[in-house]
Design a protein around this motif. Sequence first.
Motif, PDB file in Angstrom:
ATOM      1  N   SER A   2       0.825  -1.206   0.000  1.00 26.08           N
ATOM      2  CA  SER A   2       0.000   0.000   0.000  1.00 26.08           C
ATOM      3  C   SER A   2       0.858   1.254   0.000  1.00 26.08           C
ATOM      4  CB  SER A   2      -0.942   0.002   1.193  1.00 26.08           C
ATOM      5  OG  SER A   2      -0.184   0.053   2.389  1.00 26.08           O
ATOM      6  N   GLU A   3       2.056   1.238   0.586  1.00 30.23           N
ATOM      7  CA  GLU A   3       2.939   2.399   0.557  1.00 30.23           C
ATOM      8  C   GLU A   3       3.404   2.677  -0.873  1.00 30.23           C
ATOM      9  OE1 GLU A   3       7.145   3.893   2.414  1.00 30.23           O
ATOM     10  OE2 GLU A   3       5.978   2.431   3.527  1.00 30.23           O
ATOM     11  N   THR A   4       3.680   1.647  -1.638  1.00 26.59           N
ATOM     12  CA  THR A   4       4.077   1.809  -3.033  1.00 26.59           C
ATOM     13  C   THR A   4       2.965   2.471  -3.833  1.00 26.59           C
ATOM     14  OG1 THR A   4       5.470  -0.143  -2.877  1.00 26.59           O
ATOM     15  CG2 THR A   4       4.860   0.577  -5.079  1.00 26.59           C
ATOM     16  N   THR A   8       3.172   6.168  -5.746  1.00 26.11           N
ATOM     17  CA  THR A   8       2.830   6.265  -7.161  1.00 26.11           C
ATOM     18  C   THR A   8       1.733   7.292  -7.385  1.00 26.11           C
ATOM     19  OG1 THR A   8       3.419   3.935  -7.427  1.00 26.11           O
ATOM     20  CG2 THR A   8       2.126   4.938  -9.186  1.00 26.11           C
ATOM     21  N   ARG A   9       0.709   7.268  -6.550  1.00 25.51           N
ATOM     22  CA  ARG A   9      -0.396   8.240  -6.665  1.00 25.51           C
ATOM     23  C   ARG A   9       0.116   9.664  -6.494  1.00 25.51           C
ATOM     24  NH1 ARG A   9      -3.464   4.743  -4.127  1.00 25.51           N
ATOM     25  NH2 ARG A   9      -3.103   5.608  -2.064  1.00 25.51           N
ATOM     26  N   GLN A  10       0.991   9.895  -5.527  1.00 24.03           N
ATOM     27  CA  GLN A  10       1.528  11.236  -5.296  1.00 24.03           C
ATOM     28  C   GLN A  10       2.347  11.728  -6.482  1.00 24.03           C
ATOM     29  OE1 GLN A  10       3.673  11.052  -1.629  1.00 24.03           O
ATOM     30  NE2 GLN A  10       1.839  10.956  -0.360  1.00 24.03           N
ATOM     31  N   PHE A  82      11.057   6.979 -10.277  1.00 27.72           N
ATOM     32  CA  PHE A  82      10.899   6.295  -8.997  1.00 27.72           C
ATOM     33  C   PHE A  82      11.122   4.815  -9.199  1.00 27.72           C
ATOM     34  CE2 PHE A  82       6.757   6.833 -10.881  1.00 27.72           C
ATOM     35  CZ  PHE A  82       6.116   5.616 -10.718  1.00 27.72           C
ATOM     36  N   SER A  83      11.584   4.184  -8.137  1.00 24.19           N
ATOM     37  CA  SER A  83      11.804   2.741  -8.187  1.00 24.19           C
ATOM     38  C   SER A  83      11.263   2.132  -6.909  1.00 24.19           C
ATOM     39  CB  SER A  83      13.292   2.422  -8.351  1.00 24.19           C
ATOM     40  OG  SER A  83      14.017   2.888  -7.232  1.00 24.19           O
ATOM     41  N   MET A  84      10.751   0.946  -7.062  1.00 19.29           N
ATOM     42  CA  MET A  84      10.205   0.209  -5.918  1.00 19.29           C
ATOM     43  C   MET A  84      10.788  -1.195  -5.951  1.00 19.29           C
ATOM     44  SD  MET A  84       6.295   1.400  -6.494  1.00 19.29           S
ATOM     45  CE  MET A  84       6.450   1.501  -8.257  1.00 19.29           C
ATOM     46  N   THR A  85      11.247  -1.645  -4.828  1.00 24.85           N
ATOM     47  CA  THR A  85      11.759  -3.016  -4.758  1.00 24.85           C
ATOM     48  C   THR A  85      11.165  -3.705  -3.535  1.00 24.85           C
ATOM     49  OG1 THR A  85      13.699  -2.305  -3.502  1.00 24.85           O
ATOM     50  CG2 THR A  85      13.962  -2.461  -5.877  1.00 24.85           C
ATOM     51  N   LYS A 118      11.660  -7.125   2.857  1.00 25.69           N
ATOM     52  CA  LYS A 118      12.116  -5.745   2.791  1.00 25.69           C
ATOM     53  C   LYS A 118      11.415  -5.019   1.643  1.00 25.69           C
ATOM     54  CE  LYS A 118      16.691  -7.065   4.380  1.00 25.69           C
ATOM     55  NZ  LYS A 118      18.100  -7.121   4.036  1.00 25.69           N
ATOM     56  N   PHE A 119      11.028  -3.783   1.926  1.00 27.72           N
ATOM     57  CA  PHE A 119      10.420  -2.911   0.927  1.00 27.72           C
ATOM     58  C   PHE A 119      11.306  -1.668   0.807  1.00 27.72           C
ATOM     59  CE2 PHE A 119       6.886  -5.224   2.768  1.00 27.72           C
ATOM     60  CZ  PHE A 119       6.194  -5.643   1.638  1.00 27.72           C
TER      61      PHE A 119
END
Length: 158
Positions: A2-4, A8-10, A82-85, A118-119
């Motif tokens: 949900s944080e990702t 993304t929305r922001q 932005f990157s998300m892992t 891990k996020f």
Amino acid sequence: MSETASVTRQLLSAPLPQIIERLGIAIAQAQSALDRNSIETAKAMAEAEIELGGETHNLISLGFTPTFYSFTEATVEAKLSFSMTESTEFGVSAGATVGVQAGFVMVAASVNVSYARKFSVSAEGMSSIAARLVSLPPPENLENLLRKISEAAPAPNP
């Protein structure tokens, strides 16, 4: 996760229409200020008198004209990255030891279990605004008027 989605929305809700609107208004105000400045310069040239060869002349009668400027283009550039892992680690290790001493038998066992999730989210942004300003000749009507004033003024004596 949900944080990702929140990040993304922001990033996608950047106020691009407001930025473009503000740039347009700023350019219109700057253009108006440039025009007023050129008009004031023309007035100052008409009022400024210099003496040449025993005669007094204003700068307009000597052929000077104010400089006019215009914005020809403006660019707003915005770059977002932005990157998300997400990673999951799971580990198991086991060990056993046996010891015999004076008729005794000792047995020991150990088990290690680990679990990690891990996020990571990172975001970067960069923006730039550029405007191109060019010099223009005076408006045709002003140029014709300046020419008339120049022709009506007495010619300077060499």
